[in-house]
Design a protein around this motif. Structure first.
Motif, PDB file in Angstrom:
ATOM      1  N   UNK A  54       0.869  -1.310  -0.074  1.00  0.00           N
ATOM      2  CA  UNK A  54      -0.040  -0.063   0.058  1.00  0.00           C
ATOM      3  C   UNK A  54       1.139   1.087   0.019  1.00  0.00           C
ATOM      4  N   UNK A  55       1.256   1.863  -0.969  1.00  0.00           N
ATOM      5  CA  UNK A  55       2.046   2.919  -1.233  1.00  0.00           C
ATOM      6  C   UNK A  55       1.500   4.344  -1.163  1.00  0.00           C
ATOM      7  N   UNK A  56       1.844   5.162  -0.764  1.00  0.00           N
ATOM      8  CA  UNK A  56       1.272   6.473  -0.150  1.00  0.00           C
ATOM      9  C   UNK A  56       2.137   7.662  -0.757  1.00  0.00           C
ATOM     10  N   UNK A  57       1.399   8.626  -1.042  1.00  0.00           N
ATOM     11  CA  UNK A  57       1.755   9.966  -1.212  1.00  0.00           C
ATOM     12  C   UNK A  57       0.823  10.873  -0.660  1.00  0.00           C
ATOM     13  N   UNK A  58       1.269  12.105  -0.147  1.00  0.00           N
ATOM     14  CA  UNK A  58       0.364  13.090   0.347  1.00  0.00           C
ATOM     15  C   UNK A  58       0.726  14.408   0.402  1.00  0.00           C
ATOM     16  N   UNK A  59       0.136  15.373   0.042  1.00  0.00           N
ATOM     17  CA  UNK A  59       0.570  16.701   0.065  1.00  0.00           C
ATOM     18  C   UNK A  59      -0.681  17.472   0.999  1.00  0.00           C
ATOM     19  N   UNK A  60      -0.167  18.205   1.871  1.00  0.00           N
ATOM     20  CA  UNK A  60      -1.197  18.850   2.857  1.00  0.00           C
ATOM     21  C   UNK A  60      -0.645  20.491   2.957  1.00  0.00           C
ATOM     22  N   UNK A  61      -1.756  21.251   3.537  1.00  0.00           N
ATOM     23  CA  UNK A  61      -1.592  22.306   3.864  1.00  0.00           C
ATOM     24  C   UNK A  61      -1.877  23.437   2.844  1.00  0.00           C
ATOM     25  N   UNK A  62      -2.505  24.593   3.114  1.00  0.00           N
ATOM     26  CA  UNK A  62      -2.926  25.637   2.206  1.00  0.00           C
ATOM     27  C   UNK A  62      -2.101  25.722   1.138  1.00  0.00           C
ATOM     28  N   UNK A  63      -0.697  25.893   1.381  1.00  0.00           N
ATOM     29  CA  UNK A  63       0.496  26.190   0.590  1.00  0.00           C
ATOM     30  C   UNK A  63       0.911  24.972  -0.085  1.00  0.00           C
ATOM     31  N   UNK A  64       0.444  23.803   0.358  1.00  0.00           N
ATOM     32  CA  UNK A  64       1.024  22.508  -0.035  1.00  0.00           C
ATOM     33  C   UNK A  64       2.438  22.369   0.421  1.00  0.00           C
ATOM     34  N   UNK A  65       3.042  22.897   1.652  1.00  0.00           N
ATOM     35  CA  UNK A  65       4.336  22.721   2.072  1.00  0.00           C
ATOM     36  C   UNK A  65       4.553  21.853   3.032  1.00  0.00           C
ATOM     37  N   UNK A  66       3.638  20.803   3.090  1.00  0.00           N
ATOM     38  CA  UNK A  66       3.872  19.318   3.953  1.00  0.00           C
ATOM     39  C   UNK A  66       3.624  18.453   2.872  1.00  0.00           C
ATOM     40  N   UNK A  67       4.513  17.482   2.869  1.00  0.00           N
ATOM     41  CA  UNK A  67       4.431  16.265   2.097  1.00  0.00           C
ATOM     42  C   UNK A  67       5.193  15.102   2.561  1.00  0.00           C
ATOM     43  N   UNK A  68       4.520  14.066   2.052  1.00  0.00           N
ATOM     44  CA  UNK A  68       5.127  12.705   2.651  1.00  0.00           C
ATOM     45  C   UNK A  68       4.721  11.479   1.840  1.00  0.00           C
ATOM     46  N   UNK A  69       5.604  10.626   1.780  1.00  0.00           N
ATOM     47  CA  UNK A  69       5.425   9.566   0.962  1.00  0.00           C
ATOM     48  C   UNK A  69       5.900   8.044   1.505  1.00  0.00           C
ATOM     49  N   UNK A  70       5.592   6.865   0.952  1.00  0.00           N
ATOM     50  CA  UNK A  70       6.221   5.581   1.517  1.00  0.00           C
ATOM     51  C   UNK A  70       5.893   4.825   0.376  1.00  0.00           C
ATOM     52  N   UNK A  71       7.188   3.867   0.034  1.00  0.00           N
ATOM     53  CA  UNK A  71       7.140   2.874  -0.662  1.00  0.00           C
ATOM     54  C   UNK A  71       6.485   1.531  -0.143  1.00  0.00           C
ATOM     55  N   UNK A  72       6.294   1.571   1.073  1.00  0.00           N
ATOM     56  CA  UNK A  72       5.728   0.417   1.763  1.00  0.00           C
ATOM     57  C   UNK A  72       6.356  -1.041   1.253  1.00  0.00           C
TER      58      UNK A  72
END
Length: 215
Positions: A54-72
């Protein structure tokens, strides 16, 4: 010049592709913050508990300044980062992408995995309704109930031509219309309301905030 903000998507969606017998099932979900994204990931994991990845990627924050991802468990850099790059290229925020892989027995190699995961997210987003985000100023207009119907028509036409949007209308001693208006259009609104009411209507200008604008 007004500042631009990353967009988001209107609703969750699911999309599946099959590459060399492996199934790649993508869920793309609008989220409020990181905790909301983690809940969405957990839901997909529970529903597809028998999948290998279950690989994931996310971007959060009004300016898109928080990001995280995982190769799982996929080889490093072949899943989460390519998925995240798709979100970045689309200039999206407050969104999480989860790609569930059911292994088909044939190894794809690093390049094949990068293409598979990025294509999965890209094709899913092609089916999404993108929601623009803009900084708008809240404006309220009070009008006598007898004139509310006419003003409603006037304001609906006005917002369509000035990149504005109508909010909720409340009914108390008077009918109160809520609008969200670009700062550079406030003077135009004042003038148009005055013209439409022989000078009787004067909008009350409130705070500015970043709001979602559906296409």
């Amino acid at each position: 010049m007004s500042r631009s903000y990353p967009s988001t998507i209107a609703a969750p969606l699911e999309h599946e592709i099959v590459i060399t017998k492996s199934r790649f099932i993508t869920h793309v979900v609008p989220v409020a913050d990181v905790a909301d994204a983690d809940r969405a990931i957990a839901e997909v994991r529970r529903a597809a508990w028998d999948a290998r990845h279950h690989c994931t990627a996310m971007v959060t924050g009004v300016l898109g300044d928080q990001a995280r991802s995982s190769d799982d468990g996929e080889p490093s850099g072949t899943a989460g980062v390519p998925m995240l790059e798709v979100l970045r290229r689309r200039d999206l925020t407050d969104v999480v992408a989860i790609v569930t892989r059911y292994f088909g027995g044939v190894k794809l190699g690093a390049g094949g995995l990068v293409r598979a995961y990025s294509t999965s997210v890209s094709e899913a987003l092609d089916r999404a309704t993108v929601v623009r985000r803009v900084a708008l100023t809240r404006v309220s207009v009070d009008v006598e109930h007898a004139d509310a119907g006419r003003l409603d028509n006037v304001l609906r036409s006005w917002v369509d031509h000035h990149d504005a949007t109508l909010g909720d209308t409340t009914y108390g001693a008077a009918a109160t219309f809520e609008l969200w208006v670009p700062a550079q259009e406030l003077d135009v609104l004042r003038a148009d309301l005055a013209a439409a009411s022989a000078g009787a209507l004067d909008p009350i200008v409130g705070d500015a905030r970043v709001v979602d604008v559906l296409p």
